[in-house]
Design an enzyme around this catalytic site. Structure first.
Site, PDB file in Angstrom:
ATOM      1  N   ASP A 269     -35.019  67.922  11.059  1.00 10.38           N
ATOM      2  CA  ASP A 269     -33.918  66.974  11.212  1.00 10.38           C
ATOM      3  C   ASP A 269     -34.482  65.605  11.606  1.00 10.38           C
ATOM      4  O   ASP A 269     -35.203  65.488  12.601  1.00 10.38           O
ATOM      5  CB  ASP A 269     -33.001  67.547  12.312  1.00 10.38           C
ATOM      6  N   GLU A 307     -31.537  64.976   6.617  1.00 14.25           N
ATOM      7  CA  GLU A 307     -31.606  63.531   6.885  1.00 14.25           C
ATOM      8  C   GLU A 307     -30.330  62.867   6.399  1.00 14.25           C
ATOM      9  O   GLU A 307     -30.313  61.689   6.076  1.00 14.25           O
ATOM     10  CB  GLU A 307     -32.895  62.896   6.339  1.00 14.25           C
ATOM     11  N   GLY A 309     -28.525  62.926   3.841  1.00 17.77           N
ATOM     12  CA  GLY A 309     -28.309  62.450   2.465  1.00 17.77           C
ATOM     13  C   GLY A 309     -28.876  61.073   2.186  1.00 17.77           C
ATOM     14  O   GLY A 309     -28.563  60.463   1.171  1.00 17.77           O
ATOM     15  N   ASP A 330     -22.687  65.214   9.858  1.00 18.04           N
ATOM     16  CA  ASP A 330     -22.354  66.541  10.400  1.00 18.04           C
ATOM     17  C   ASP A 330     -20.916  66.961  10.108  1.00 18.04           C
ATOM     18  O   ASP A 330     -19.981  66.171  10.243  1.00 18.04           O
ATOM     19  CB  ASP A 330     -22.542  66.544  11.917  1.00 18.04           C
TER      20      ASP A 330
END
Ligand code: GLA
Length: 503
Positions: A269, A307, A309, A330
């Site tokens: 992430d 990430e 998009g 999210d």
């Protein structure tokens, strides 16, 4: 001295403009901060003067050295600008440092968080200890396809329900629940620990779990013994999104540690890495760095790129070893967010999805209680039509019969998992109603009727939807019934969906 003269002297002294401390206008040097708010975790400010120009950095735990620009000093106050994040209205922010008798008082904003703290003068030796060690990224060479993830990954992740409140016992309980509920046998095999498992690094730099995870290898054994696989989470930044230790400067070492523990899946992430890597090239290379490190461990792992998009990730996700990549921010357990992700954002580049690499609209919220039955059915229909990874996000011990029925419908899962691997797309849109199709490997077509409106609507499937002159047969996948006759029209409830296999 007479009392009046004494009083006069005292008041003159109080209002004097003489410096209260010798070097009040002097900002040059090293300033240390010990009690910084954890975001962004400022530890030090270094200011130097070169040829009459002042320059400097503010070092933080999240972003390393942040460059101070346009430094100006007026009296006992210094102002400067710093780059800001994720805030188009404020691409930079003005910071201030004010001299105080004890040292310096620093104020500023990063992202939307205001920051304020007191610092004191430090030595070069102290600065050396706090100096952030920058690393360089490797040049990326496309990694050959490893033959994994031929259908979208299925499993469970801790984040949506538990966030940071996750521990060994809960993960074991989820593994047990996957087996007991039959979810494992329906295909959900990854048990993914998201953010919040990390502890400190040992003296040799190796990452340790925190004390909620006493033995990661034993946990992996437990999960594996149940026919399941274990996933973990990290970031290429120094800090993960929830502020835990990230992999910055330890990428290969962490990949090796994960492999030793028996990890089968890594979600990586961007988080604090976004300060360091903010172009297509650097973000790509930062994912490549971990993708390559995973490959070099020799342990098969799925690699989940998170990430949000950015930089057209689907275009290069496979090259860096990725098997799935988030296309959006999210998900939240609310209709508007799920709807926006599923209908508007994730469908933008369906061509990137296919066997080996998948557009990821984020994890499922079914079972968490924030949406109605119809809305959750739409969530599942939409994810299956989109060939999305199906990663459960609720407390599996509390799976209601309704949620279980939505999540284990074999015919719906088969659409998601179809070997052809095409991401379904909206074929027609009419105000709040959308008809989606997804071609399947057996020559039939999955057709979904979505009603995004707030009142029930009549919707129908037409032969041209499946590029045919007539519809020869159809099956309703949610009711498990074969449909006969030519009329394939339905009353679709508000926020509801119908899902068919049509030939
Ligand atoms: C980001 C990700 C989420 C989750 C959290 C954990 O927000 O997008 O899916 O992993 O970080 O902190």
């Amino acid at each position: 001295m007479r009392p009046l003269t004494m009083a006069l002297c005292a008041s003159l002294f109080a209002f004097s403009t003489a410096p209260a401390y010798a070097d009040e206008a002097d900002f040059e040097g090293i300033w240390l901060f010990d009690d910084a708010p954890s975001y962004p975790g400022v530890t030090m400010m270094e200011v130097t003067e070169k040829k009459g120009e002042m320059e400097g950095t503010v070092t933080s735990e999240w972003y390393g050295p942040m460059e101070m620009q346009d430094i100006a000093v007026e009296g006992d106050r210094m102002s400067f600008t710093m780059r800001n994040l994720n805030d188009k209205e404020h691409p930079t922010r003005i910071w201030h440092a004010e001299r105080t008798p004890q040292g310096v008082h620093l104020t500023g904003t990063v992202w939307h968080t205001e920051h304020e703290e007191d610092g004191y003068r430090g030595t070069k030796a102290q600065a050396e200890k706090r100096r952030f060690k920058l690393t360089t990224l490797p040049q990326a060479k496309p990694l050959p396809f490893d033959g994994r993830s031929m259908t979208p990954p299925m499993g469970w992740s801790s984040w949506n329900k538990f966030a940071e409140d996750i521990d060994d016992a809960t993960v074991r309980a989820m593994a047990d629940a996957l087996v007991e509920t039959g979810l494992r046998d329906a295909g959900y095999i990854y048990v993914n620990i998201d953010d919040g498992w990390q502890g400190e690094r040992a003296a040799d730099g190796s990452i340790q779990p925190n004390d909620k995870f006493p033995d990661m290898k034993a946990l992996a054994d437990y999960v594996h013994a149940r026919g399941l696989k274990l996933g973990l989470y990290s970031s290429q930044g120094p800090k993960t999104c929830a502020g835990y230790e990230g992999s910055y400067g330890h990428v290969e070492q962490d990949a090796e540690t994960f492999a030793e523990w028996g990890i089968d899946y890594l979600k990586y992430d961007l988080c604090s890495g976004e300060w360091f890597y903010d172009t297509r090239d650097t973000v790509l290379r930062s994912y490549y760095e971990m993708g390559k490190a995973i490959r070099e461990t020799g342990r098969p792992m799925l690699y989940s790129i998170c990430e949000y998009g950015r930089f057209d990730v689907g275009n290069w996700g496979r090259q860096v070893g990725g098997h799935l990549w988030r296309t959006t921010g999210d998900i939240v357990d609310e209709w508007p967010v799920m709807e926006d992700i599923g209908f508007n954002r994730n469908p933008k580049k369906p061509e990137y999805s296919g066997p080996g690499g998948w557009n990821d609209p984020d994890m499922l919220e079914i079972g968490n209680g924030g949406m109605s039955h119809e809305e959750y059915q739409t969530h599942m229909t939409l994810w299956a039509m989109s060939a999305a990874p199906l990663i459960l996000g609720h407390d599996l011990r509390e799976t209601s019969d309704d949620a279980l029925a939505l999540l284990t419908n074999r015919e719906v899962i088969a659409i998601d998992q179809d070997a052809r691997g095409e991401q379904g797309v909206p074929l027609r849109k009419d105000s709040q109603q959308e008809v989606w199709t997804k071609p399947l490997s057996d020559g039939s077509t999955a057709v979904a009727l979505f009603n995004r409106g707030t009142a029930a609507a009549r919707m129908a499937v037409r032969p041209e939807d499946i590029e045919a002159e007539t519809i020869q047969g159809a099956r309703n996948l949610w009711t498990h019934s074969d449909l006969t006759g030519k009329d394939l029209s339905f009353t679709v409830p508000a926020h509801g969906s119908v899902m068919l296999r049509v030939w």
